[in-house]
Design an enzyme around this catalytic site. Structure first.
Site, PDB file in Angstrom:
ATOM      1  N   ASN A 105      24.372  -8.399 -13.594  1.00  0.00           N
ATOM      2  CA  ASN A 105      23.517  -7.582 -12.728  1.00  0.00           C
ATOM      3  C   ASN A 105      23.874  -6.105 -12.861  1.00  0.00           C
ATOM      4  O   ASN A 105      24.238  -5.448 -11.887  1.00  0.00           O
ATOM      5  CB  ASN A 105      23.659  -8.015 -11.266  1.00  0.00           C
ATOM      6  N   SER A 131      18.145 -14.885 -13.362  1.00  0.00           N
ATOM      7  CA  SER A 131      18.054 -15.300 -11.963  1.00  0.00           C
ATOM      8  C   SER A 131      17.912 -16.809 -11.855  1.00  0.00           C
ATOM      9  O   SER A 131      17.315 -17.450 -12.708  1.00  0.00           O
ATOM     10  CB  SER A 131      16.855 -14.626 -11.283  1.00  0.00           C
ATOM     11  N   GLU A 193      13.860 -10.315  -3.019  1.00  0.00           N
ATOM     12  CA  GLU A 193      14.643 -11.440  -2.488  1.00  0.00           C
ATOM     13  C   GLU A 193      15.259 -11.071  -1.136  1.00  0.00           C
ATOM     14  O   GLU A 193      15.225 -11.874  -0.196  1.00  0.00           O
ATOM     15  CB  GLU A 193      15.726 -11.796  -3.498  1.00  0.00           C
ATOM     16  N   ARG A 448       7.013  22.483   8.708  1.00  0.00           N
ATOM     17  CA  ARG A 448       7.808  22.934   7.561  1.00  0.00           C
ATOM     18  C   ARG A 448       7.480  24.380   7.193  1.00  0.00           C
ATOM     19  O   ARG A 448       8.366  25.168   6.857  1.00  0.00           O
ATOM     20  CB  ARG A 448       7.565  22.015   6.356  1.00  0.00           C
TER      21      ARG A 448
END
Length: 485
Positions: A105, A131, A193, A448
């Site tokens: 991973n 996976s 997931e 802003r």
């Protein structure tokens, strides 16, 4: 010794061992190596016993010598420094045309860097998401390879032989794209997931605390849900978890401490979404829900001081169970819609030619988020390959319309009752924001500009033309440079 191995695999933890056995079952000869060399013999004498296609190597030199050219070396080691260390260890023994495959991973920027590095030396690099956990690795994972394009024809046969298959027999493995594309797609898979798991946990809490259901009753509910639109691996295992008892006859789920762990891929997905300016809000909330769960001692102390309403449901229980199912389904759709929005933006940013229907197909079986739902996603992209958002597809548009009333009732009931449902709530907020032709950001831009002269666009002027107002009469007419954060 004559080179006879089709591929080598380094790293004999559970995933590495199971991938080797999977390859062996499909007729590929694999050279197995581990930094702790004693594990090689342990593997050969135990799990790999009787597998004639598995050869043990006791050094890098021996392992490389066993490989047919062009050599293929797959790393199944911990992401990070260990991958770089093995690359440097392997390089003196490899030659132009050989390849290194990272099946862990790894964070996609590392894969981008490593691919460029290996390619500069005339070699190939593949970063592939894998996976499905240990069972998937053994009998058929979902695989998401990307990296050096010339590598794909050389590994395609092996990868598609060992991967999972859809009900129609299609392989759940295809080429994602150059450099870090494979690991990016796997990262987003893991982020989704996180979202799927969190929404399921919220449904569980509403059923348990809101309706007072027993574990067996919830098991029965999820068993029914798994027969319909929500048919998926995560519903299936959650159903089984709720019914599992220990040797004393006690439900194991009730004995597990409510603090969740994470390995970083959900966080990486959220950070990437911020970098690319894509509101992947549900996955972000799922990550933060795990962080909040980890504050166990703080929460226990706060529960003795901070008060809120008690959940006292007095309506139709059967109807509310169905409302929860539909809220879960709608929230799940938002999670996937956000995930594919992120993939689309990443493809633009990193110049990847991602196949979104192909990605849904790769996730259709073998992986943790496998579900019937993904078949509908593939159909959506088959209908319109340029689909900007899954919510706009006719099938999913109809689904969200059907679920919307239930979804709102569940969120309203949970908020009124003081039950935290961050994923359900943020999914609904995203939906309402996405369908709004006008949001209050006009006021935000005015704020802003007032304090920082950051300028704004006007509704009565062409896009891209910026204005500044001297709001107080004291600030002057010079504006700040225009930028987007």
């Amino acid at each position: 010794m004559e080179p006879t191995a089709d591929i080598a695999l380094i790293g004999l933890a559970v995933m590495g061992q199971n991938l080797i056995l999977n390859m062996s079952d499909h007729g590929y000869k694999v050279a197995a190596f581990n930094r702790t060399v004693s594990k090689v013999d342990d593997f050969l004498n135990d799990a790999a016993k009787g597998h004639q296609n598995v050869i043990g190597a006791h050094s890098i030199e021996e392992m490389v010598g066993l490989l047919k050219r062009p050599r293929k070396v797959m790393l199944m080691v911990k992401a990070g420094a260990a991958v770089d260390e093995f690359i440097e260890t392997l390089l003196p023994h490899l030659e132009p045309g050989d390849m290194i495959i990272d099946g862990g991973n790894s964070h996609f920027p590392d894969t981008i860097r490593r691919a460029k590095y290996l390619e500069s030396k005339g070699m190939m690099y593949v970063g592939t998401g894998v996976s499905g956990g240990e069972e998937g690795a053994r009998f058929g994972p979902s695989m998401m390879p990307g990296g050096s394009p010339k590598a794909w024809p050389l590994v395609k046969e092996i990868f598609q032989a060992i991967c999972a298959r859809t009900p129609d027999g299609e392989p759940c493995c295809d080429w994602m794209g150059e450099d870090g594309a494979g690991h990016y797609v796997k990262m987003v898979h893991n982020g989704i997931e996180y979202g799927d798991m969190q929404t399921l946990c919220e449904a569980y809490q509403l059923l348990k605390e809101g309706l007072g259901m027993s574990n067996q009753e919830m098991h029965d509910v999820l068993n029914e849900w798994n027969k319909g639109e929500l048919d998926s691996y995560l519903i299936e295992i959650t159903r089984d978890i709720l019914a599992y008892k220990d040797e004393k006859g006690d439900y194991v789920v009730d004995k597990i401490l409510d603090t969740a762990g994470q390995k970083g891929t959900g966080k990486w997905t959220s950070v990437s979404s911020l970098d690319l300016g894509i509101p992947v809000t549900l996955i972000g909330e799922a990550v933060y829900a795990r962080c909040l769960s980890a504050l166990k001692e703080d929460r226990v102390a706060a529960s003795k001081i901070l008060t809120g309403p008690k959940f006292q449901f007095t309506g139709d229980r059967t109807a509310f169970v169905e409302d929860i199912r539909q809220a879960l389904l709608a929230s799940k759709l938002v999670s996937y819609a956000q995930g594919f929005m992120l993939l689309r933006e990443a493809a633009k940013e990193y110049h990847w030619n991602l196949n979104y229907g192909g990605i849904a197909l790769v996730w259709r079986a073998g992986c943790i988020i496998r579900s019937a739902f993904l078949g509908k996603i593939k159909e959506a992209f088959d209908r319109d390959g340029a689909l900007s958002n899954l919510l706009l597809d006719p099938y999913f548009h109809g689904l969200i319309d059907r679920c919307q009333a239930s979804w709102r009732r569940v969120v309203a009931q949970a908020v009124a009752a003081g039950v935290p449902v961050p994923a359900f709530t943020t999914a609904l907020s995203f939906f309402d924001g996405y369908r709004s032709a006008r949001l209050p950001a006009n006021l935000l831009q005015a704020q802003r500009d007032y304090f920082g002269a950051h300028t704004y666009e006007r509704v009565d002027q062409p896009r891209g033309k910026f204005f500044h107002t001297n709001w107080t009469g004291k600030g002057g007419n010079v504006s700040s440079s225009t930028y987007t954060v």
